[in-house]
Motif scaffolding. Structure first.
Motif, PDB file in Angstrom:
ATOM      1  N   THR A   1       0.850  -1.179   0.000  1.00 25.73           N
ATOM      2  CA  THR A   1       0.000   0.000   0.000  1.00 25.73           C
ATOM      3  C   THR A   1       0.891   1.236   0.000  1.00 25.73           C
ATOM      4  O   THR A   1       1.992   1.210   0.552  1.00 25.73           O
ATOM      5  CB  THR A   1      -0.975   0.034   1.191  1.00 25.73           C
ATOM      6  OG1 THR A   1      -1.870   1.142   1.048  1.00 25.73           O
ATOM      7  CG2 THR A   1      -0.275   0.131   2.522  1.00 25.73           C
ATOM      8  N   VAL A   2       0.430   2.274  -0.642  1.00 24.86           N
ATOM      9  CA  VAL A   2       1.124   3.562  -0.625  1.00 24.86           C
ATOM     10  C   VAL A   2       0.120   4.592  -0.140  1.00 24.86           C
ATOM     11  O   VAL A   2      -0.967   4.712  -0.702  1.00 24.86           O
ATOM     12  CB  VAL A   2       1.664   3.952  -2.023  1.00 24.86           C
ATOM     13  CG1 VAL A   2       2.344   5.313  -1.960  1.00 24.86           C
ATOM     14  CG2 VAL A   2       2.612   2.890  -2.547  1.00 24.86           C
ATOM     15  N   ARG A   3       0.480   5.298   0.896  1.00 20.47           N
ATOM     16  CA  ARG A   3      -0.420   6.294   1.481  1.00 20.47           C
ATOM     17  C   ARG A   3       0.187   7.681   1.371  1.00 20.47           C
ATOM     18  O   ARG A   3       1.350   7.884   1.701  1.00 20.47           O
ATOM     19  CB  ARG A   3      -0.639   5.997   2.975  1.00 20.47           C
ATOM     20  CG  ARG A   3      -1.355   4.716   3.282  1.00 20.47           C
ATOM     21  CD  ARG A   3      -2.856   4.947   3.162  1.00 20.47           C
ATOM     22  NE  ARG A   3      -3.580   3.748   3.450  1.00 20.47           N
ATOM     23  CZ  ARG A   3      -4.328   3.570   4.525  1.00 20.47           C
ATOM     24  NH1 ARG A   3      -4.432   4.515   5.428  1.00 20.47           N
ATOM     25  NH2 ARG A   3      -4.981   2.446   4.685  1.00 20.47           N
TER      26      ARG A   3
ATOM     27  N   THR B   1       9.174   2.488   3.042  1.00 16.47           N
ATOM     28  CA  THR B   1      10.022   3.448   2.354  1.00 16.47           C
ATOM     29  C   THR B   1       9.212   4.680   1.970  1.00 16.47           C
ATOM     30  O   THR B   1       7.986   4.632   1.887  1.00 16.47           O
ATOM     31  CB  THR B   1      10.637   2.853   1.060  1.00 16.47           C
ATOM     32  OG1 THR B   1       9.577   2.400   0.210  1.00 16.47           O
ATOM     33  CG2 THR B   1      11.561   1.697   1.360  1.00 16.47           C
ATOM     34  N   GLU B   2       9.911   5.763   1.734  1.00 17.32           N
ATOM     35  CA  GLU B   2       9.283   6.970   1.224  1.00 17.32           C
ATOM     36  C   GLU B   2       9.058   6.796  -0.273  1.00 17.32           C
ATOM     37  O   GLU B   2       9.926   6.285  -0.975  1.00 17.32           O
ATOM     38  CB  GLU B   2      10.165   8.191   1.472  1.00 17.32           C
ATOM     39  CG  GLU B   2      10.264   8.575   2.936  1.00 17.32           C
ATOM     40  CD  GLU B   2       8.933   9.000   3.520  1.00 17.32           C
ATOM     41  OE1 GLU B   2       8.221   9.804   2.873  1.00 17.32           O
ATOM     42  OE2 GLU B   2       8.603   8.532   4.613  1.00 17.32           O
ATOM     43  N   ALA B   3       7.915   7.213  -0.757  1.00 16.78           N
ATOM     44  CA  ALA B   3       7.570   7.066  -2.174  1.00 16.78           C
ATOM     45  C   ALA B   3       7.610   8.429  -2.855  1.00 16.78           C
ATOM     46  O   ALA B   3       6.599   9.121  -2.935  1.00 16.78           O
ATOM     47  CB  ALA B   3       6.204   6.421  -2.318  1.00 16.78           C
TER      48      ALA B   3
ATOM     49  N   GLY C   1       4.333  10.100  -0.390  1.00 12.37           N
ATOM     50  CA  GLY C   1       3.733   9.330   0.685  1.00 12.37           C
ATOM     51  C   GLY C   1       4.671   8.249   1.172  1.00 12.37           C
ATOM     52  O   GLY C   1       5.872   8.292   0.917  1.00 12.37           O
ATOM     53  N   THR C   2       4.104   7.283   1.824  1.00  9.26           N
ATOM     54  CA  THR C   2       4.866   6.192   2.402  1.00  9.26           C
ATOM     55  C   THR C   2       4.392   4.877   1.812  1.00  9.26           C
ATOM     56  O   THR C   2       3.190   4.611   1.756  1.00  9.26           O
ATOM     57  CB  THR C   2       4.681   6.165   3.939  1.00  9.26           C
ATOM     58  OG1 THR C   2       5.074   7.436   4.454  1.00  9.26           O
ATOM     59  CG2 THR C   2       5.504   5.084   4.585  1.00  9.26           C
ATOM     60  N   GLU C   3       5.346   4.061   1.375  1.00 10.72           N
ATOM     61  CA  GLU C   3       5.050   2.733   0.847  1.00 10.72           C
ATOM     62  C   GLU C   3       5.298   1.720   1.951  1.00 10.72           C
ATOM     63  O   GLU C   3       6.354   1.716   2.567  1.00 10.72           O
ATOM     64  CB  GLU C   3       5.970   2.434  -0.335  1.00 10.72           C
ATOM     65  CG  GLU C   3       5.866   1.021  -0.846  1.00 10.72           C
ATOM     66  CD  GLU C   3       6.957   0.722  -1.868  1.00 10.72           C
ATOM     67  OE1 GLU C   3       7.639  -0.298  -1.701  1.00 10.72           O
ATOM     68  OE2 GLU C   3       7.116   1.504  -2.814  1.00 10.72           O
ATOM     69  N   VAL C   4       4.311   0.874   2.195  1.00  7.20           N
ATOM     70  CA  VAL C   4       4.441  -0.187   3.185  1.00  7.20           C
ATOM     71  C   VAL C   4       4.215  -1.518   2.479  1.00  7.20           C
ATOM     72  O   VAL C   4       3.199  -1.700   1.809  1.00  7.20           O
ATOM     73  CB  VAL C   4       3.427  -0.025   4.345  1.00  7.20           C
ATOM     74  CG1 VAL C   4       3.538  -1.176   5.328  1.00  7.20           C
ATOM     75  CG2 VAL C   4       3.636   1.298   5.058  1.00  7.20           C
ATOM     76  N   CYS C   5       5.173  -2.417   2.632  1.00  6.14           N
ATOM     77  CA  CYS C   5       5.072  -3.737   2.023  1.00  6.14           C
ATOM     78  C   CYS C   5       5.191  -4.796   3.117  1.00  6.14           C
ATOM     79  O   CYS C   5       6.134  -4.771   3.905  1.00  6.14           O
ATOM     80  CB  CYS C   5       6.180  -3.921   0.986  1.00  6.14           C
ATOM     81  SG  CYS C   5       6.107  -5.514   0.139  1.00  6.14           S
TER      82      CYS C   5
END
Length: 123
Positions: free
Chosen positions: A41-43, A101-103, A107-111
């Motif tokens: 997800t990327v928020r 990680t920062e996208a 935003g922020t990418e969470v895997c």
């Protein structure tokens, strides 16, 4: 005191897919390894929480708005990991990990990732 689910996460005791951070699960055997699965997800950051975080960083302390966003992101990534595992016929994820990680300043990418498997109780 805050609700435990507001600033944390994890599975319910009766989950369809068991997700663990270990190689094995005591009392179970691995019948079949399916392979790598992940949920992503990327928020984007809410402008209000960014302003609040900037002000809070001047005086110190927890950035609660950002903490809640990260918890929501991790939970969503976990849910997608579980959905992928079920879709591929698995009932467990071994060696689950998170990567954040920062996208591109958007935003922020969470895997959430791990190894999907089929397990069964020993005995």
């Amino acid at each position: 005191m805050a609700d435990i689910n507001e600033y944390g996460g994890g599975q319910s005791p009766n989950a369809d897919v068991l997700v663990v951070t270990t190689n094995d699960i005591p009392g179970f055997r691995v019948d079949h390894v399916i392979g790598e699965v992940f949920g992503l997800t990327v928020r984007s950051r809410h402008i209000g929480s960014q302003i609040g975080a900037g002000l809070k960083s001047l005086i110190g302390g927890e950035l609660r708005g950002l903490t809640k966003t990260l918890v929501e992101s991790r939970n969503e990534a976990m849910q997608r990991l579980v959905e992928q595992t079920k879709a591929r016929g698995g009932n467990a994820v071994l060696m689950m990990r998170f990567d954040v990680t920062e996208a591109a300043d958007a935003g922020t990418e969470v895997c959430a990732y791990g190894t999907a498997a089929v397990i069964s109780p020993i005995g």
